[in-house]
Design an enzyme around this catalytic site. Sequence first.
Site, PDB file in Angstrom:
ATOM      1  N   SER A  36      11.477   3.171 -12.393  1.00 32.27           N
ATOM      2  CA  SER A  36      12.301   4.109 -11.619  1.00 32.27           C
ATOM      3  C   SER A  36      13.801   3.919 -11.738  1.00 32.27           C
ATOM      4  O   SER A  36      14.554   4.854 -11.465  1.00 32.27           O
ATOM      5  CB  SER A  36      11.900   4.057 -10.140  1.00 32.27           C
ATOM      6  OG  SER A  36      12.011   2.730  -9.641  1.00 32.27           O
ATOM      7  N   GLY A  74       6.295  -5.020   2.014  1.00 31.20           N
ATOM      8  CA  GLY A  74       6.584  -3.690   2.542  1.00 31.20           C
ATOM      9  C   GLY A  74       5.509  -2.681   2.185  1.00 31.20           C
ATOM     10  O   GLY A  74       5.791  -1.654   1.560  1.00 31.20           O
ATOM     11  N   ASP A 109       3.870  -0.388   3.764  1.00 30.73           N
ATOM     12  CA  ASP A 109       3.686   0.601   4.828  1.00 30.73           C
ATOM     13  C   ASP A 109       2.838   1.791   4.372  1.00 30.73           C
ATOM     14  O   ASP A 109       2.015   2.305   5.129  1.00 30.73           O
ATOM     15  CB  ASP A 109       5.024   1.083   5.373  1.00 30.73           C
ATOM     16  CG  ASP A 109       5.945   1.609   4.283  1.00 30.73           C
ATOM     17  OD1 ASP A 109       6.305   0.815   3.385  1.00 30.73           O
ATOM     18  OD2 ASP A 109       6.314   2.794   4.307  1.00 30.73           O
ATOM     19  N   LYS A 125      16.712   9.111  -9.032  1.00 29.66           N
ATOM     20  CA  LYS A 125      17.230   9.819  -7.857  1.00 29.66           C
ATOM     21  C   LYS A 125      18.113  11.017  -8.211  1.00 29.66           C
ATOM     22  O   LYS A 125      18.230  11.956  -7.419  1.00 29.66           O
ATOM     23  CB  LYS A 125      18.030   8.853  -6.981  1.00 29.66           C
ATOM     24  CG  LYS A 125      17.196   7.832  -6.234  1.00 29.66           C
ATOM     25  CD  LYS A 125      16.493   8.447  -5.043  1.00 29.66           C
ATOM     26  CE  LYS A 125      15.863   7.396  -4.155  1.00 29.66           C
ATOM     27  NZ  LYS A 125      15.185   7.986  -2.986  1.00 29.66           N
ATOM     28  N   SER A 137      22.077   3.562   0.840  1.00 26.37           N
ATOM     29  CA  SER A 137      22.801   2.338   0.495  1.00 26.37           C
ATOM     30  C   SER A 137      22.835   2.109  -1.005  1.00 26.37           C
ATOM     31  O   SER A 137      23.361   1.102  -1.461  1.00 26.37           O
ATOM     32  CB  SER A 137      22.132   1.131   1.165  1.00 26.37           C
ATOM     33  OG  SER A 137      20.794   1.004   0.723  1.00 26.37           O
ATOM     34  N   GLU A 151       3.739  -0.999  -4.210  1.00 25.06           N
ATOM     35  CA  GLU A 151       4.689  -1.414  -3.181  1.00 25.06           C
ATOM     36  C   GLU A 151       4.908  -2.916  -3.258  1.00 25.06           C
ATOM     37  O   GLU A 151       4.026  -3.657  -3.720  1.00 25.06           O
ATOM     38  CB  GLU A 151       4.159  -1.079  -1.784  1.00 25.06           C
ATOM     39  CG  GLU A 151       4.099   0.396  -1.458  1.00 25.06           C
ATOM     40  CD  GLU A 151       3.656   0.641  -0.034  1.00 25.06           C
ATOM     41  OE1 GLU A 151       4.473   1.155   0.756  1.00 25.06           O
ATOM     42  OE2 GLU A 151       2.496   0.323   0.296  1.00 25.06           O
TER      43      GLU A 151
END
Length: 322
Positions: A307, A211, A213, A56, A81, A207
Amino acid sequence: MSDTLPVTLDDVRDAARRIEGVGHRTPVLRSRTLDALAGAEVHVKCENFQRIGAFKFRGAYHAASRLSAGELARGIAAYSSGNHAQAVALAARELGTRAVILMPEDTPRSKREATEGYGAEVVTYDRYTGDRVALGRALAEERGLALIPPYEHPHVIAGQGTAALELIEEAGELDALIVPVGGGGLIAGSATAGKGLLPGLRVVGVEPQAGDDTRRSLDAGRRVSVPVPRTIADGLAADTPGELTFSINRRLVDGICVVSDDEIREAMRFAFERLKMVVEPSGACTLAALLARRVENLPRRVGVVVSGGNIDTARFAEILGG
């Protein structure tokens, strides 16, 4: 649909130049044991060794570095968060400005303290009754701050893509690239860089089973929502793909596979015991997909993005059964 993508290989290369010397060029790991278990030659991009412990920082710093002098003077806002909160806080410190981060009031103390440790002010909200996007925008407007979202921003996506750029520069010709999928920023940037450099590259997302999606959205050809995921991979617990990220991923991503929480646990254990790395659940999803043979028709040379590694000792022990 326009033929022009919102982020290009040149954008990722520009991001790499801006990040150079500030972010870490993280190592690419090889393991004969992993190769044997996966049935392929695997090159692991270790973003758990990035600043703040996750990829990130790349997107947050790149987006912040593109702000004007006036915007930097006023400060930066973000909502998160976890890893994005810390990334924006550190990016603001590196650029000599202030950060205000909207975080859920039940955020683990370690994550809040890490964010504040980089110098950010934390404002809390109730995640069960509040809309973090609306609240984040309102906070930024009220205080006159530049808002850097976790993934719905072309500069953030370009920054995240620098991980794949580095991986391919080091590993050379790859047949496939496997990337975790939450909101979709990392895989959007990775696919942009990867297919820009290697047009024949196969890009596969991973994923958590609860989850999926993005998998459902790609199958439907439009964004769809799933119930709020309950998974140990909290960093990937998105219920709807981002609009901008999905506009890229529907054109560049070749497929999505899913992994269970038990498979993620086994991947975390493997990373710790055999690779000597601490990996958070979200970061371990790609290893889980390899170890559980979830990627169909896996080609010979594969790049994998791990990650992040932000997990405290108590949570790590709890997940792995004490």
